[in-house]
Design an enzyme around this catalytic site. Structure first.
Site, PDB file in Angstrom:
ATOM      1  N   ASP A  13      -3.335   6.486   7.311  1.00  0.00           N
ATOM      2  CA  ASP A  13      -2.192   7.353   7.006  1.00  0.00           C
ATOM      3  C   ASP A  13      -1.365   7.535   8.276  1.00  0.00           C
ATOM      4  O   ASP A  13      -1.863   8.053   9.279  1.00  0.00           O
ATOM      5  CB  ASP A  13      -2.705   8.705   6.499  1.00  0.00           C
ATOM      6  CG  ASP A  13      -1.609   9.552   5.868  1.00  0.00           C
ATOM      7  OD1 ASP A  13      -0.477   9.061   5.728  1.00  0.00           O
ATOM      8  OD2 ASP A  13      -1.897  10.710   5.522  1.00  0.00           O
ATOM      9  N   ASP A 107       3.709   4.848   3.893  1.00  0.00           N
ATOM     10  CA  ASP A 107       3.002   5.288   5.099  1.00  0.00           C
ATOM     11  C   ASP A 107       1.491   5.403   4.945  1.00  0.00           C
ATOM     12  O   ASP A 107       0.822   5.893   5.853  1.00  0.00           O
ATOM     13  CB  ASP A 107       3.555   6.643   5.551  1.00  0.00           C
ATOM     14  CG  ASP A 107       3.455   7.711   4.460  1.00  0.00           C
ATOM     15  OD1 ASP A 107       3.254   7.337   3.298  1.00  0.00           O
ATOM     16  OD2 ASP A 107       3.607   8.900   4.790  1.00  0.00           O
ATOM     17  N   GLU A 108       0.930   4.965   3.822  1.00  0.00           N
ATOM     18  CA  GLU A 108      -0.527   5.055   3.696  1.00  0.00           C
ATOM     19  C   GLU A 108      -1.061   3.988   2.750  1.00  0.00           C
ATOM     20  O   GLU A 108      -0.360   3.503   1.863  1.00  0.00           O
ATOM     21  CB  GLU A 108      -0.953   6.443   3.216  1.00  0.00           C
ATOM     22  CG  GLU A 108      -0.437   6.827   1.852  1.00  0.00           C
ATOM     23  CD  GLU A 108      -1.003   8.149   1.363  1.00  0.00           C
ATOM     24  OE1 GLU A 108      -2.221   8.383   1.527  1.00  0.00           O
ATOM     25  OE2 GLU A 108      -0.226   8.942   0.791  1.00  0.00           O
TER      26      GLU A 108
END
Length: 364
Positions: A13, A107-108
């Site tokens: 993350d 983003d993850e």
């Protein structure tokens, strides 16, 4: 028969991704409370730096509320083309270590490194190597959770943010879950947590005392899932082909409303949250649905499928307002409104003509 090998799952993350990109690219923003978004009356925060989070500023918070909490907050307009480019760099790093990558957003992602393509001694070392490569490639930090299933890896990744790493080993899963408040279970929202509290379930240890039958009676189809979580179990595999079917957001008003302006403002705020997710992921859909929960707890939905993708905030606003206005003026109070986008697809000029408004039956 031999037992299947224990899987090695890493949840990576990025730390305050959008805001960190802005601080990376503009040194004047470093160390300052930064919000990605617009300070407009109906705007929402798409992302907040850790300096802003110290004031209680979070993503999806109305911009006016964010400014009240942090008057020094610096708003930066989003640059989603840049975020997507950085995300491609990050996913390129993931691909150096495994083919089993399940993106959750820009983003993850979940990574299954059981196969150990990099030849590193442990998943812990692999996680550190991935984070180091991300920093080298992008100049940004990431946090990681390492465990034997997806749920625990996700929980672990937030344990030492920012720029941290945490592992939950196979012999630690049950104990970790036992000590965890149900309010911190990923995927357990406020309403479910409230229902659990009403049943005397405050922690994973409390949850574990319930039989699968009792949990099923109380929580329906989610009962077996909660039964497994209390025992540190999650058998879902990392799915590189995972597709999201819809994205929605809803809000419950502090009081029931019949005023059209307030109801429409609530719908627009939820549309903004959906659009923030669409910008974050690059997803675009053709179907927009508005949900209404009335003061008497009856629900209504209104939906419309368009000939072309909803490819702008303005278009989503227009569709959402058209749908909510089909039930206005409100004959009774409105306690909740929600907006959902679905029917995600690529742009295709050969699609059928636009479909008319669908007025779905009320659901008690």
């Amino acid at each position: 028969m031999d037992s299947p090998p224990i899987r090695k799952i890493i949840h990576v993350d990025m730390d305050a991704f959008y805001a960190s990109v802005e601080q990376r690219d503009d040194p004047a923003l470093r160390g300052k409370p930064v919000a990605v978004g617009y300070p407009a009356r109906r705007g929402v925060v798409a992302a907040a730096s850790y300096e802003a989070r110290a004031f209680g500023v979070r993503s999806a918070l109305p911009s006016v509320t964010a400014l009240r909490r942090c008057p020094e907050l610096v708003f930066v307009p989003p640059r989603f083309d840049v975020y997507r480019a950085v995300s491609r760099q990050v996913h390129g790093v993931f691909a150096e270590f495994t083919d089993l990558i399940e993106p959750l957003a820009l983003d993850e992602a979940y990574l299954d490194v059981t196969d150990n393509r990099a030849g590193l001694p442990t998943a812990w070392v692999t996680g550190k190597a991935i984070r180091a490569r991300i920093l080298e490639e992008t100049g940004l930090t990431a946090s990681a959770g390492v465990s034997y299933n997806k749920f625990l890896a996700k929980m672990a990744s937030g344990h030492r943010k920012p720029d941290g790493q945490f592992a939950i080993m196979p012999d630690q899963g049950e104990a970790f879950m036992a000590a965890l408040p149900v309010t911190r279970f990923h995927g357990v929202g406020p309403k479910t947590a409230e229902k659990m509290h009403a049943a005397g379930i405050m922690t994973g240890a409390d949850l574990k005392t319930w039989s699968i039958e009792d949990l099923s009676r109380r929580f329906g189809s989610s009962g077996p899932w909660y039964y497994g979580l209390a025992r540190g179990q999650d058998h879902r595999r990392v799915n590189p082909n995972r597709e999201r079917k819809s994205s929605g957001s809803e809000t419950t008003f502090d009081e029931d409303h019949t005023d059209a302006g307030r109801i429409e403002a609530g719908v627009l705020a939820m549309a903004d949250e959906v659009w923030a997710w669409c910008e974050k992921t690059g997803a675009r859909g053709r179907t927009v649905m508005v949900k209404i929960k009335w003061a008497d707890f009856q629900q209504s939905t209104r939906s419309q499928s368009l000939a072309s993708l909803v490819d702008s905030r303005a278009k989503l606003h227009e569709a959402s307002l058209g749908l909510i206005r089909s039930v206005l003026p409100a004959q009774k109070g409105v306690r909740l409104v929600g907006v959902t986008m679905s029917n995600f697809a690529s742009r295709d000029p050969t699609l059928a003509e636009e479909q008319p408004l669908i007025l779905e039956s009320d659901v008690p």
